[in-house]
Design a protein around this motif. Structure first.
Motif, PDB file in Angstrom:
ATOM      1  N   ARG A 203      35.206  18.906 -18.089  1.00 23.27           N
ATOM      2  CA  ARG A 203      34.701  18.088 -19.189  1.00 23.27           C
ATOM      3  C   ARG A 203      34.828  16.601 -18.874  1.00 23.27           C
ATOM      4  NH1 ARG A 203      34.951  20.601 -24.721  1.00 23.27           N
ATOM      5  NH2 ARG A 203      35.353  22.820 -24.455  1.00 23.27           N
ATOM      6  N   GLN A 204      35.947  16.214 -18.260  1.00 23.54           N
ATOM      7  CA  GLN A 204      36.124  14.810 -17.916  1.00 23.54           C
ATOM      8  C   GLN A 204      35.133  14.370 -16.843  1.00 23.54           C
ATOM      9  OE1 GLN A 204      39.177  12.536 -19.270  1.00 23.54           O
ATOM     10  NE2 GLN A 204      37.999  13.781 -20.687  1.00 23.54           N
ATOM     11  N   TYR A 205      34.811  15.281 -15.928  1.00 21.21           N
ATOM     12  CA  TYR A 205      33.767  14.997 -14.944  1.00 21.21           C
ATOM     13  C   TYR A 205      32.450  14.676 -15.641  1.00 21.21           C
ATOM     14  CZ  TYR A 205      30.237  15.889 -11.321  1.00 21.21           C
ATOM     15  OH  TYR A 205      29.174  15.784 -10.467  1.00 21.21           O
ATOM     16  N   THR A 206      32.082  15.493 -16.634  1.00 20.37           N
ATOM     17  CA  THR A 206      30.810  15.262 -17.324  1.00 20.37           C
ATOM     18  C   THR A 206      30.838  13.938 -18.088  1.00 20.37           C
ATOM     19  OG1 THR A 206      31.383  16.498 -19.363  1.00 20.37           O
ATOM     20  CG2 THR A 206      30.406  17.742 -17.543  1.00 20.37           C
ATOM     21  N   LYS A 207      32.003  13.532 -18.557  1.00 20.99           N
ATOM     22  CA  LYS A 207      32.111  12.243 -19.241  1.00 20.99           C
ATOM     23  C   LYS A 207      31.951  11.099 -18.252  1.00 20.99           C
ATOM     24  CE  LYS A 207      34.881   9.688 -22.617  1.00 20.99           C
ATOM     25  NZ  LYS A 207      36.160   9.616 -23.371  1.00 20.99           N
TER      26      LYS A 207
ATOM     27  N   THR B 141      25.873   6.872 -15.761  1.00 22.15           N
ATOM     28  CA  THR B 141      24.416   6.987 -15.816  1.00 22.15           C
ATOM     29  C   THR B 141      23.830   6.467 -17.121  1.00 22.15           C
ATOM     30  OG1 THR B 141      24.484   9.226 -16.749  1.00 22.15           O
ATOM     31  CG2 THR B 141      24.424   9.027 -14.332  1.00 22.15           C
ATOM     32  N   GLY B 142      24.640   6.406 -18.181  1.00 22.41           N
ATOM     33  CA  GLY B 142      24.124   6.025 -19.482  1.00 22.41           C
ATOM     34  C   GLY B 142      23.368   7.136 -20.181  1.00 22.41           C
ATOM     35  N   LYS B 143      23.410   8.357 -19.625  1.00 15.60           N
ATOM     36  CA  LYS B 143      22.803   9.537 -20.237  1.00 15.60           C
ATOM     37  C   LYS B 143      23.898  10.524 -20.608  1.00 15.60           C
ATOM     38  CE  LYS B 143      18.731   7.879 -19.282  1.00 15.60           C
ATOM     39  NZ  LYS B 143      17.888   7.288 -20.348  1.00 15.60           N
ATOM     40  N   GLN B 144      23.628  11.384 -21.597  1.00 11.08           N
ATOM     41  CA  GLN B 144      24.662  12.284 -22.099  1.00 11.08           C
ATOM     42  C   GLN B 144      24.650  13.612 -21.341  1.00 11.08           C
ATOM     43  OE1 GLN B 144      25.037  14.142 -26.358  1.00 11.08           O
ATOM     44  NE2 GLN B 144      25.881  12.067 -26.429  1.00 11.08           N
ATOM     45  N   TYR B 145      25.563  13.729 -20.386  1.00 11.54           N
ATOM     46  CA  TYR B 145      25.763  14.977 -19.660  1.00 11.54           C
ATOM     47  C   TYR B 145      26.994  15.673 -20.230  1.00 11.54           C
ATOM     48  CZ  TYR B 145      22.415  13.274 -16.181  1.00 11.54           C
ATOM     49  OH  TYR B 145      21.283  12.820 -15.560  1.00 11.54           O
ATOM     50  N   ARG B 146      26.980  16.998 -20.187  1.00 10.63           N
ATOM     51  CA  ARG B 146      28.119  17.756 -20.709  1.00 10.63           C
ATOM     52  C   ARG B 146      28.065  19.184 -20.186  1.00 10.63           C
ATOM     53  NH1 ARG B 146      26.060  21.147 -24.679  1.00 10.63           N
ATOM     54  NH2 ARG B 146      24.290  20.408 -25.938  1.00 10.63           N
ATOM     55  N   LEU B 147      29.119  19.949 -20.498  1.00 10.71           N
ATOM     56  CA  LEU B 147      29.079  21.386 -20.255  1.00 10.71           C
ATOM     57  C   LEU B 147      28.128  22.039 -21.252  1.00 10.71           C
ATOM     58  CD1 LEU B 147      32.855  22.366 -19.757  1.00 10.71           C
ATOM     59  CD2 LEU B 147      31.133  21.917 -17.990  1.00 10.71           C
ATOM     60  N   PRO B 148      27.498  23.133 -20.867  1.00 11.86           N
ATOM     61  CA  PRO B 148      26.678  23.857 -21.838  1.00 11.86           C
ATOM     62  C   PRO B 148      27.546  24.669 -22.787  1.00 11.86           C
ATOM     63  CG  PRO B 148      26.720  25.039 -19.761  1.00 11.86           C
ATOM     64  CD  PRO B 148      27.474  23.740 -19.536  1.00 11.86           C
TER      65      PRO B 148
ATOM     66  N   ASP C  41      31.676   3.457 -17.377  1.00 16.26           N
ATOM     67  CA  ASP C  41      30.494   2.843 -17.971  1.00 16.26           C
ATOM     68  C   ASP C  41      29.575   2.437 -16.825  1.00 16.26           C
ATOM     69  OD1 ASP C  41      31.566   0.463 -16.878  1.00 16.26           O
ATOM     70  OD2 ASP C  41      32.616  -0.009 -18.740  1.00 16.26           O
ATOM     71  N   PRO C  42      28.376   1.927 -17.125  1.00 14.78           N
ATOM     72  CA  PRO C  42      27.458   1.559 -16.036  1.00 14.78           C
ATOM     73  C   PRO C  42      27.994   0.479 -15.105  1.00 14.78           C
ATOM     74  CG  PRO C  42      26.244   1.852 -18.088  1.00 14.78           C
ATOM     75  CD  PRO C  42      27.697   1.905 -18.445  1.00 14.78           C
ATOM     76  N   GLU C  43      29.018  -0.264 -15.529  1.00 12.59           N
ATOM     77  CA  GLU C  43      29.579  -1.316 -14.681  1.00 12.59           C
ATOM     78  C   GLU C  43      30.631  -0.783 -13.701  1.00 12.59           C
ATOM     79  OE1 GLU C  43      29.218  -1.994 -18.221  1.00 12.59           O
ATOM     80  OE2 GLU C  43      27.271  -2.672 -17.466  1.00 12.59           O
ATOM     81  N   LEU C  44      31.058   0.469 -13.876  1.00 16.92           N
ATOM     82  CA  LEU C  44      32.112   1.008 -13.010  1.00 16.92           C
ATOM     83  C   LEU C  44      31.737   0.995 -11.540  1.00 16.92           C
ATOM     84  CD1 LEU C  44      34.834   2.397 -12.509  1.00 16.92           C
ATOM     85  CD2 LEU C  44      33.730   4.585 -13.070  1.00 16.92           C
ATOM     86  N   PRO C  45      30.540   1.444 -11.130  1.00 13.54           N
ATOM     87  CA  PRO C  45      30.224   1.431  -9.700  1.00 13.54           C
ATOM     88  C   PRO C  45      30.371   0.059  -9.049  1.00 13.54           C
ATOM     89  CG  PRO C  45      28.629   2.783 -10.869  1.00 13.54           C
ATOM     90  CD  PRO C  45      29.465   2.091 -11.910  1.00 13.54           C
TER      91      PRO C  45
ATOM     92  N   PRO D 210      25.229   7.011  -9.695  1.00 10.56           N
ATOM     93  CA  PRO D 210      25.574   5.601  -9.440  1.00 10.56           C
ATOM     94  C   PRO D 210      26.937   5.439  -8.759  1.00 10.56           C
ATOM     95  CG  PRO D 210      24.586   5.816 -11.605  1.00 10.56           C
ATOM     96  CD  PRO D 210      24.782   7.216 -11.091  1.00 10.56           C
ATOM     97  N   GLY D 211      26.961   4.574  -7.767  1.00 11.60           N
ATOM     98  CA  GLY D 211      28.187   4.312  -7.040  1.00 11.60           C
ATOM     99  C   GLY D 211      28.457   5.286  -5.916  1.00 11.60           C
ATOM    100  N   THR D 212      27.543   6.238  -5.700  1.00 10.87           N
ATOM    101  CA  THR D 212      27.699   7.238  -4.645  1.00 10.87           C
ATOM    102  C   THR D 212      26.380   7.376  -3.900  1.00 10.87           C
ATOM    103  OG1 THR D 212      26.904   9.261  -5.748  1.00 10.87           O
ATOM    104  CG2 THR D 212      29.128   8.500  -6.332  1.00 10.87           C
ATOM    105  N   ALA D 213      26.380   8.203  -2.864  1.00 15.41           N
ATOM    106  CA  ALA D 213      25.140   8.570  -2.173  1.00 15.41           C
ATOM    107  C   ALA D 213      24.735   9.996  -2.531  1.00 15.41           C
ATOM    108  CB  ALA D 213      25.332   8.433  -0.664  1.00 15.41           C
ATOM    109  N   VAL D 214      25.342  10.517  -3.585  1.00 13.61           N
ATOM    110  CA  VAL D 214      25.200  11.923  -3.946  1.00 13.61           C
ATOM    111  C   VAL D 214      24.033  12.128  -4.904  1.00 13.61           C
ATOM    112  CG1 VAL D 214      26.358  13.891  -5.028  1.00 13.61           C
ATOM    113  CG2 VAL D 214      27.664  12.310  -3.601  1.00 13.61           C
ATOM    114  N   LYS D 215      23.244  13.166  -4.648  1.00 18.66           N
ATOM    115  CA  LYS D 215      22.100  13.488  -5.476  1.00 18.66           C
ATOM    116  C   LYS D 215      22.476  14.534  -6.537  1.00 18.66           C
ATOM    117  CE  LYS D 215      19.201  11.091  -2.871  1.00 18.66           C
ATOM    118  NZ  LYS D 215      18.524   9.861  -3.353  1.00 18.66           N
ATOM    119  N   LEU D 216      21.779  14.444  -7.663  1.00 15.40           N
ATOM    120  CA  LEU D 216      21.903  15.448  -8.728  1.00 15.40           C
ATOM    121  C   LEU D 216      20.504  15.777  -9.200  1.00 15.40           C
ATOM    122  CD1 LEU D 216      23.514  17.091 -10.880  1.00 15.40           C
ATOM    123  CD2 LEU D 216      23.426  15.032 -12.316  1.00 15.40           C
ATOM    124  N   LYS D 217      20.110  17.041  -9.101  1.00 15.38           N
ATOM    125  CA  LYS D 217      18.780  17.452  -9.547  1.00 15.38           C
ATOM    126  C   LYS D 217      18.899  18.274 -10.820  1.00 15.38           C
ATOM    127  CE  LYS D 217      14.350  19.404  -8.126  1.00 15.38           C
ATOM    128  NZ  LYS D 217      13.539  19.967  -7.026  1.00 15.38           N
TER     129      LYS D 217
END
Length: 387
Positions: A168-172, A178-185, A376-380, A52-59
């Motif tokens: 870690r801050q990137y994953t936050k 996105t509203g989904k929980q991403y993190r480092l493994p 948060d989702p409103e940031l973009p 969100p807020g970018t044109a960048v894809k994440l698969k």
């Protein structure tokens, strides 16, 4: 079955199927092709989002749950004490990024520094004690870009030289927008994914003769990183798990290995050596300048702030950036667990309990050499409005 009861049953099935369909990465029906993981609510499947807020894809690719042996046997070529003793670990299902985080994916996070500065100046989206749990720091602009971009900044090259804290801050940030929980493994999750269901040194076996088909390492890299997805993926569809760049995980590194865990019934997060010191923190998988033994699934390395920031002109040294080899071949990739933790428990994924680090970041913020902002989702929308 009574007609009314049958109607209720069908309705309930439809509701469950609709709910499954609404969850990113979960299909209510088995896909006709491609990887999938069967779960109670349907099937975990690969998915691609635009951040969100970018044109960048994440698969993201689904990784099945299962049990495996973390670490390596003494008989394995390259085995180190830090990889022993092998322990049995149960890993719940998760999705993992199909390749390392690229500059294309990392730079929108880097750009937040100036945006957050503007918000703070205009007293927009202010961080308070009540919403601080949703705040991140953005990395300061590179004082001397030639260190980080030694091998270029092509969008499809893996991003490198960020600290574990910055990753870690990137994953936050990614989680917030996105509203989904991403993190480092965790180390266990990373290693399980790297093995691709095998129990050998590499996901294709123990003989490194085939390694050039799957990895960029010292024998074929020409002393530089390469575009992601340049080699074959493993059985799960994950690229560059061996070589190209080392990848950050959640754990503190220790030469003592897994002795503290021996004989216990463990799930992946039970194995995490939660960091309490600034270094050594753990990276996995080996890099473009490493030999075959160093890019095994069980291989690991500990960070060193003193050595990895040796050329940093900042005083005090940056909590967001490294400058010096081997950090020039250290990056990361994200995962998304099937079962998310509550927000208050998930804090440990994003802000390690390292007193020195937290004081360092706090001092930077007080001095105006760092910036804090809400994600948060409103940031973009707020960023677009501020353009």
């Amino acid at each position: 079955m009574h007609k009314f009861a049958l109607t209720l049953a069908l309705t309930a099935t439809m509701v469950v199927s609709a709910a499954a369909a609404e969850v990113t990465g979960i299909s209510p029906t088995k896909p006709e092709s491609g990887p999938y993981v069967k779960i109670d609510s349907g099937f975990m499947v690969p998915y691609e989002i635009t951040i969100p807020g970018t044109a960048v894809k994440l698969k993201m690719i689904p990784v099945p749950g299962g049990k495996f042996k973390l670490g390596s046997p003494e008989s394995e070529a390259g085995h180190a004490a830090a990889e022993a003793p092998q322990i049995d670990v149960e890993v719940p299902p998760f999705w993992m990024a199909e390749h390392e985080t690229t500059w294309e994916q990392y730079k929108p996070y880097m750009d937040l520094y100036e945006s957050f500065k503007g918000f703070n100046s205009d007293r927009i989206r202010e961080v308070t004690d009540e919403n601080r749990i949703d705040a991140i720091t953005a990395p300061t602009p590179l004082y001397e870009p030639s260190f980080t971009y030694e091998h270029g900044e092509d969008p499809q090259l893996p991003a490198v030289t960020m600290t574990n804290y910055s990753a870690r801050q990137y994953t936050k940030w990614l989680s917030g927008v996105t509203g989904k929980q991403y993190r480092l493994p965790s180390e266990a999750e990373w290693e399980f994914a790297a093995q691709g269901g095998a129990d050998t040194a590499y996901h294709f076996g123990n003989d490194p003769a085939k390694l050039e088909e799957y990895a960029w390492f010292v024998d074929n890299s020409d002393e530089a990183p390469h575009y992601v997805k340049g080699k074959k993926p493993n059985q799960y569809g994950l690229y560059d798990m061996h070589g190209n760049v080392w990848e950050w995980v959640l754990d503190q590194y220790s030469d003592e290995g897994f002795a503290r865990l021996e004989g216990k019934q463990l799930k992946a997060l039970d194995t995490v050596a939660w960091p309490s010191e600034p270094d050594p923190l753990m990276v996995k998988g080996g890099g473009w300048d490493d030999d075959a033994e160093s890019v095994r699934a069980a291989s690991k390395m500990g960070s060193s702030d003193g050595d990895w920031k040796e050329e940093d002109p900042n005083i005090p040294l940056s909590p967001w950036w490294f400058t010096s080899y081997p950090s020039t071949m250290v990056g990361f990739r994200v995962i998304r667990p099937l079962e998310e933790l509550p927000k208050k428990e998930a804090v440990k994924f994003y802000q390690p309990d390292i007193e020195f680090l937290n004081l360092d970041v706090s001092d930077r913020l007080i001095e105006g050499r760092g910036v804090l902002g809400l994600v948060d989702p409103e940031l973009p929308a707020a960023l677009k409005k501020a353009e």
